[in-house]
Design a protein around this motif. Structure first.
Motif, short mmCIF file in Angstrom:
data_model
loop_
_atom_site.label_atom_id
_atom_site.label_comp_id
_atom_site.label_asym_id
_atom_site.label_seq_id
_atom_site.Cartn_x
_atom_site.Cartn_y
_atom_site.Cartn_z
N PRO A 160 0.68 -1.32 0.16
CA PRO A 160 -0.03 0.03 0.09
C PRO A 160 0.87 0.99 0.07
O PRO A 160 2.09 1.31 0.42
CB PRO A 160 -0.91 -0.20 1.22
CG PRO A 160 -0.72 -1.82 1.65
CD PRO A 160 0.20 -2.15 1.47
N PHE A 161 0.61 2.43 -0.58
CA PHE A 161 1.26 3.51 -0.41
C PHE A 161 1.50 3.97 0.50
O PHE A 161 2.66 4.68 1.04
CB PHE A 161 -0.24 5.20 -1.22
CG PHE A 161 1.16 5.75 -1.30
CD1 PHE A 161 1.70 6.25 -2.43
CD2 PHE A 161 0.89 6.87 -0.64
CE1 PHE A 161 2.28 7.61 -1.91
CE2 PHE A 161 1.15 8.59 -0.75
CZ PHE A 161 2.18 8.53 -1.68
N LEU A 162 0.98 3.53 1.51
CA LEU A 162 0.97 4.58 2.38
C LEU A 162 2.01 3.75 3.72
O LEU A 162 3.01 4.21 4.63
CB LEU A 162 0.22 4.60 3.78
CG LEU A 162 -0.84 6.42 3.20
CD1 LEU A 162 -1.69 6.33 4.23
CD2 LEU A 162 0.56 7.49 3.18
N GLU A 163 2.61 2.19 3.16
CA GLU A 163 3.83 1.84 3.90
C GLU A 163 5.50 1.79 2.54
O GLU A 163 6.28 1.22 3.43
CB GLU A 163 3.23 0.12 3.86
CG GLU A 163 2.14 -0.06 4.60
CD GLU A 163 1.84 -0.99 4.17
OE1 GLU A 163 2.45 -2.40 3.76
OE2 GLU A 163 0.74 -1.56 5.16
N TYR A 209 -2.36 2.31 -17.21
CA TYR A 209 -3.73 2.28 -15.93
C TYR A 209 -2.20 1.89 -14.39
O TYR A 209 -1.57 1.17 -14.40
CB TYR A 209 -4.09 0.99 -16.12
CG TYR A 209 -4.89 0.94 -17.61
CD1 TYR A 209 -6.08 1.80 -17.67
CD2 TYR A 209 -4.49 0.03 -18.96
CE1 TYR A 209 -6.70 1.27 -19.56
CE2 TYR A 209 -5.27 0.44 -19.63
CZ TYR A 209 -5.54 0.85 -20.05
OH TYR A 209 -6.82 0.96 -21.78
N GLY A 210 -3.36 2.73 -13.58
CA GLY A 210 -2.92 2.80 -11.78
C GLY A 210 -3.55 1.60 -11.65
O GLY A 210 -4.56 0.83 -11.97
N VAL A 211 -2.53 0.97 -10.50
CA VAL A 211 -2.65 -0.20 -10.49
C VAL A 211 -3.13 -0.65 -8.89
O VAL A 211 -1.58 0.79 -8.38
CB VAL A 211 -1.55 -1.52 -11.03
CG1 VAL A 211 -2.36 -2.53 -10.00
CG2 VAL A 211 -2.46 -1.33 -12.42
N THR A 212 -3.71 -0.88 -8.24
CA THR A 212 -3.32 -1.20 -6.36
C THR A 212 -2.26 -1.90 -6.28
O THR A 212 -1.87 -2.56 -6.15
CB THR A 212 -4.82 -1.67 -5.89
OG1 THR A 212 -4.69 -1.51 -4.34
CG2 THR A 212 -4.31 -3.10 -6.18
N ASN A 213 -1.40 -1.07 -4.77
CA ASN A 213 -0.93 -1.56 -3.98
C ASN A 213 0.71 -1.86 -4.89
O ASN A 213 2.00 -1.73 -4.62
CB ASN A 213 -0.72 -2.49 -4.33
CG ASN A 213 -1.95 -2.52 -2.83
OD1 ASN A 213 -2.16 -2.07 -2.36
ND2 ASN A 213 -2.37 -3.70 -2.74
N LYS A 214 1.06 -0.68 -6.26
CA LYS A 214 1.93 -0.02 -7.42
C LYS A 214 1.96 1.02 -7.81
O LYS A 214 2.55 1.08 -7.91
CB LYS A 214 2.03 -1.07 -8.42
CG LYS A 214 1.68 -2.95 -8.46
CD LYS A 214 2.25 -3.27 -9.08
CE LYS A 214 2.06 -5.25 -9.22
NZ LYS A 214 0.70 -5.76 -9.03
N VAL A 215 1.60 1.94 -6.57
CA VAL A 215 2.14 3.71 -7.52
C VAL A 215 2.97 3.84 -7.65
O VAL A 215 3.13 4.01 -8.66
CB VAL A 215 0.82 4.00 -5.39
CG1 VAL A 215 1.54 5.69 -6.23
CG2 VAL A 215 -0.10 4.22 -5.35
#
Length: 325
Positions: A160-163, A209-215
């Motif tokens: 996740p981004f904040l991690e 495309y944007g992908v979750t957990n790969k920002v």
């Protein structure tokens, strides 16, 4: 009440007078020329559409890569290793760069054992001076100028981004983005001097495309896409018109161990592909001088559709394919 002095036109009248004077000068020439340019544009668009339609059925012929000097970053494993082995088999002089000594030696040994010509260098491509010094060393020992550059090295962190730690984000951009600048900066001058060359970037569908957990990874790949598009336009404007081709590759998921296999509908289209197959497809795109190429091929057509439809429709399509409920 203030009055306008006699003999002096109001400011608005002056502006209108200037506009009318300019229009009288332009009017006799503007419409015929504009009509001609629009007609010419329509002819070019029609011709391009017909050519593109034909190319869907009859692809362009493959160019011969015999004798080309190919530099591959991240050649120690995965797609990079397979590209090195397959290009050597086609008669290319392959230069393998990787920061993993043993992995790079393994790739080099495979090529040499099969009778190919290859050279290996331990390089951290995120460091500009190291890239420049290695290329200087290559010229010194007599390796021909690079005619095909394949920027393949990349890292992918999944959380996740904040991690993410700041160092993780910096490293992602140093390897995935800045290394492309340093290698192109070092190889492009000789290509311009020779009037030909080919620059390839192994991007990702995460560059579209944007992908979750790969920002950070997505952001870096979007940056690579911008680099390739901008550089291609810049070279196109060069007066000497060098034959330098640019190919951006968008793999969906290649089983290299960098990430987990995403679970999408239609696994025969969106399932993981082995590095051997991915490398074969990339070489095919290089030999046909494609500007963009996705693995699987159909994903670029899907992207074309998604650029036309409203954002809400695009979201519905992607959620359906990702099986999001």
């Amino acid at each position: 009440m203030a009055t306008q002095p006699e003999g002096q036109k109001p400011a608005d009248s002056k502006s209108e007078y200037r506009i009318l004077s300019l229009w009288k000068k332009v009017k006799p020439y503007a419409f015929p020329r504009l009509a001609y340019e629009l007609f010419l544009l329509s002819l070019k668009i029609t011709f391009s559409m017909i050519t593109a339609s034909i190319r869907l059925i009859v692809p362009p012929p493959m160019k011969n890569l015999l004798g080309e000097t190919v530099l591959i970053s991240g050649a120690g494993h995965g797609i990079g290793k397979e590209l090195a082995v397959q290009l050597a088999a086609l008669g290319c002089i392959v230069v393998c760069w990787d920061n993993d000594v043993n992995a790079n030696k393994s790739t080099l040994s495979t090529i040499l054992n099969e009778g190919g010509e290859a050279y290996g260098f331990v390089v951290d491509v995120s460091k500009r001076l190291e890239v420049r010094e290695t290329l200087r060393m290559m010229r010194k020992i007599g390796i021909p100028n690079i005619s095909i550059l394949i920027n393949n090295a990349a890292i992918l962190l999944h959380r996740p981004f904040l991690e993410y730690y700041p160092d993780d984000i910096e490293k992602t951009f140093n390897v995935n983005v800045l290394s492309n600048f340093w290698t192109i900066e070092s190889c492009l001058p000789s290509m311009l001097q020779n009037g030909k060359g080919h620059i390839v970037s192994i991007c990702s569908m995460c560059g579209l495309y944007g992908v979750t957990n790969k920002v950070p990874y997505c952001a870096s790949k979007f940056a690579v896409r911008g680099l390739m598009d901008g550089l291609k336009e810049e070279i196109k404007m060069d007066r000497k018109k060098p034959k330098i081709y640019f190919t951006t590759i968008y793999p969906f998921y290649v089983d290299t161990g960098l990430a987990k296999d995403p679970k999408y509908r239609f696994p025969y289209l969106f399932g993981a592909v082995p590095p051997t197959y991915a490398a074969h497809e990339i070489i095919k795109a290089i030999r046909r001088n494609y500007s963009e190429y996705s693995i699987p091929r159909c994903l670029l057509f899907l992207d074309s559709i998604n650029r036309v439809v409203p954002l809400s429709v695009k979201t519905l399509i992607l959620d359906f394919l990702a099986n999001n409920r």
